[in-house]
Design a protein around this motif. Structure first.
Motif, mmCIF file in Angstrom:
data_model
loop_
_atom_site.group_PDB
_atom_site.id
_atom_site.type_symbol
_atom_site.label_atom_id
_atom_site.label_comp_id
_atom_site.label_asym_id
_atom_site.label_seq_id
_atom_site.Cartn_x
_atom_site.Cartn_y
_atom_site.Cartn_z
ATOM 1 N N PHE A 1 0.836 -1.199 0.000
ATOM 2 C CA PHE A 1 0.000 0.000 0.000
ATOM 3 C C PHE A 1 0.873 1.253 0.000
ATOM 4 N N SER A 2 0.345 2.296 -0.607
ATOM 5 C CA SER A 2 0.989 3.599 -0.568
ATOM 6 C C SER A 2 0.600 4.326 0.714
ATOM 7 N N LEU A 3 1.531 5.080 1.257
ATOM 8 C CA LEU A 3 1.236 5.882 2.449
ATOM 9 C C LEU A 3 0.791 7.288 2.093
ATOM 10 N N GLU A 4 0.716 7.548 0.785
ATOM 11 C CA GLU A 4 0.468 8.918 0.348
ATOM 12 C C GLU A 4 -0.813 9.530 0.907
ATOM 13 N N PRO A 5 -1.925 8.765 0.998
ATOM 14 C CA PRO A 5 -3.176 9.422 1.423
ATOM 15 C C PRO A 5 -3.275 9.721 2.910
ATOM 16 N N TYR A 6 -2.290 9.296 3.692
ATOM 17 C CA TYR A 6 -2.450 9.311 5.139
ATOM 18 C C TYR A 6 -1.536 10.317 5.828
ATOM 19 N N VAL A 7 -2.100 11.020 6.810
ATOM 20 C CA VAL A 7 -1.258 11.683 7.795
ATOM 21 C C VAL A 7 -0.663 10.567 8.641
ATOM 22 N N MET A 8 0.645 10.518 8.726
ATOM 23 C CA MET A 8 1.312 9.392 9.373
ATOM 24 C C MET A 8 2.065 9.834 10.618
ATOM 25 N N GLY A 9 2.205 8.898 11.538
ATOM 26 C CA GLY A 9 2.929 9.235 12.748
ATOM 27 C C GLY A 9 3.648 8.053 13.353
ATOM 28 N N PHE A 10 4.590 8.359 14.215
ATOM 29 C CA PHE A 10 5.269 7.380 15.053
ATOM 30 C C PHE A 10 4.833 7.620 16.495
ATOM 31 N N PHE A 11 4.548 6.518 17.183
ATOM 32 C CA PHE A 11 4.001 6.577 18.533
ATOM 33 C C PHE A 11 4.803 5.648 19.421
ATOM 34 N N ARG A 12 4.988 6.033 20.646
ATOM 35 C CA ARG A 12 5.869 5.295 21.547
ATOM 36 C C ARG A 12 5.121 4.812 22.775
ATOM 37 N N GLN A 13 5.422 3.587 23.152
ATOM 38 C CA GLN A 13 4.980 3.053 24.432
ATOM 39 C C GLN A 13 6.212 2.882 25.296
ATOM 40 N N GLY B 1 2.106 15.607 7.815
ATOM 41 C CA GLY B 1 0.924 15.788 6.998
ATOM 42 C C GLY B 1 1.036 15.113 5.646
ATOM 43 N N VAL B 2 -0.072 15.088 4.953
ATOM 44 C CA VAL B 2 -0.156 14.375 3.678
ATOM 45 C C VAL B 2 0.815 14.943 2.656
ATOM 46 N N ASP B 3 0.906 16.246 2.591
ATOM 47 C CA ASP B 3 1.756 16.885 1.586
ATOM 48 C C ASP B 3 3.075 17.357 2.157
ATOM 49 N N ASN B 4 3.494 16.746 3.273
ATOM 50 C CA ASN B 4 4.723 17.167 3.948
ATOM 51 C C ASN B 4 4.646 18.617 4.387
ATOM 52 N N ASP B 5 3.439 19.149 4.465
ATOM 53 C CA ASP B 5 3.310 20.566 4.766
ATOM 54 C C ASP B 5 3.383 20.852 6.254
ATOM 55 N N ASN B 6 2.947 19.923 7.040
ATOM 56 C CA ASN B 6 2.950 20.117 8.484
ATOM 57 C C ASN B 6 3.620 18.948 9.170
ATOM 58 N N ARG B 7 4.372 19.264 10.196
ATOM 59 C CA ARG B 7 5.014 18.248 11.011
ATOM 60 C C ARG B 7 4.778 18.574 12.482
ATOM 61 N N PHE B 8 4.575 17.522 13.252
ATOM 62 C CA PHE B 8 4.447 17.651 14.701
ATOM 63 C C PHE B 8 5.580 16.888 15.341
ATOM 64 N N TYR B 9 6.176 17.500 16.365
ATOM 65 C CA TYR B 9 7.168 16.812 17.178
ATOM 66 C C TYR B 9 6.808 17.013 18.642
ATOM 67 N N LYS B 10 6.842 15.945 19.386
ATOM 68 C CA LYS B 10 6.705 16.060 20.838
ATOM 69 C C LYS B 10 7.840 16.963 21.329
ATOM 70 N N ASN B 11 7.548 17.810 22.275
ATOM 71 C CA ASN B 11 8.522 18.816 22.723
ATOM 72 C C ASN B 11 9.896 18.239 23.020
ATOM 73 N N ALA C 1 -7.841 13.972 15.058
ATOM 74 C CA ALA C 1 -7.361 15.013 15.972
ATOM 75 C C ALA C 1 -6.237 15.829 15.346
ATOM 76 N N TRP C 2 -5.657 15.318 14.265
ATOM 77 C CA TRP C 2 -4.611 16.067 13.545
ATOM 78 C C TRP C 2 -5.125 17.434 13.107
ATOM 79 N N MET C 3 -6.407 17.514 12.797
ATOM 80 C CA MET C 3 -6.996 18.780 12.371
ATOM 81 C C MET C 3 -6.949 19.818 13.491
#
Length: 126
Positions: free
Chosen positions: A27-39, A53-63, A103-105
């Motif tokens: 599968f392509s990951l293109e349609p999805y906002v993707m993330g890495f999550f830690r336990q 984000g989908v278009d590499n336009d937004n990135r979130f990083y835990k502080n 919740a990404w929105m």
């Protein structure tokens, strides 16, 4: 059923680097906002480490990882990578990847856990 598999973990000393990859075979990951999550060890909850984000336009990083970790997609849109530098012991945990929830929105990096696949263990110790 789609599953998203994280790989690339290992054992490193503090200050070291690892590169995690996320794929969903076939599968392509293109349609999805993707993330890495830690336990983290001994914890039941998951925390969003980084999302893109989908278009590499937004990135979130835990502080606590901002400035040390970088998330990006490959040109073929089949892989999302988390480059982790200057690793600390508190980065230790099992890392999973998955699409982010709606919740990404609202600026949050939360997982759609129904797509959880195989995680990868990151162990940072001296």
């Amino acid at each position: 059923q789609m599953q998203f598999v994280a790989s690339g973990g290992g054992s490193v000393q503090p200050g070291g680097s690892l590169r995690l990859s996320c794929k969903s075979p076939g599968f392509s990951l293109e349609p999805y906002v993707m993330g890495f999550f830690r336990q983290a060890p001994g914890r039941r909850e998951y925390e969003g480490v980084s999302c893109i984000g989908v278009d590499n336009d937004n990135r979130f990083y835990k502080n606590v990882v901002e400035g040390r970790f970088t998330i990006f997609r490959d040109d073929a849109k089949t892989t999302v990578t988390l480059q982790m530098n200057s690793l600390k012991s508190e980065d230790t945990g099992v890392y999973y990847c998955a699409p982010a929830s709606n919740a990404w929105m609202h600026g949050r990096c939360d997982p759609q856990q129904q797509y959880w696949g195989q995680g990868t263990l990151v162990n940072v110790s001296a």
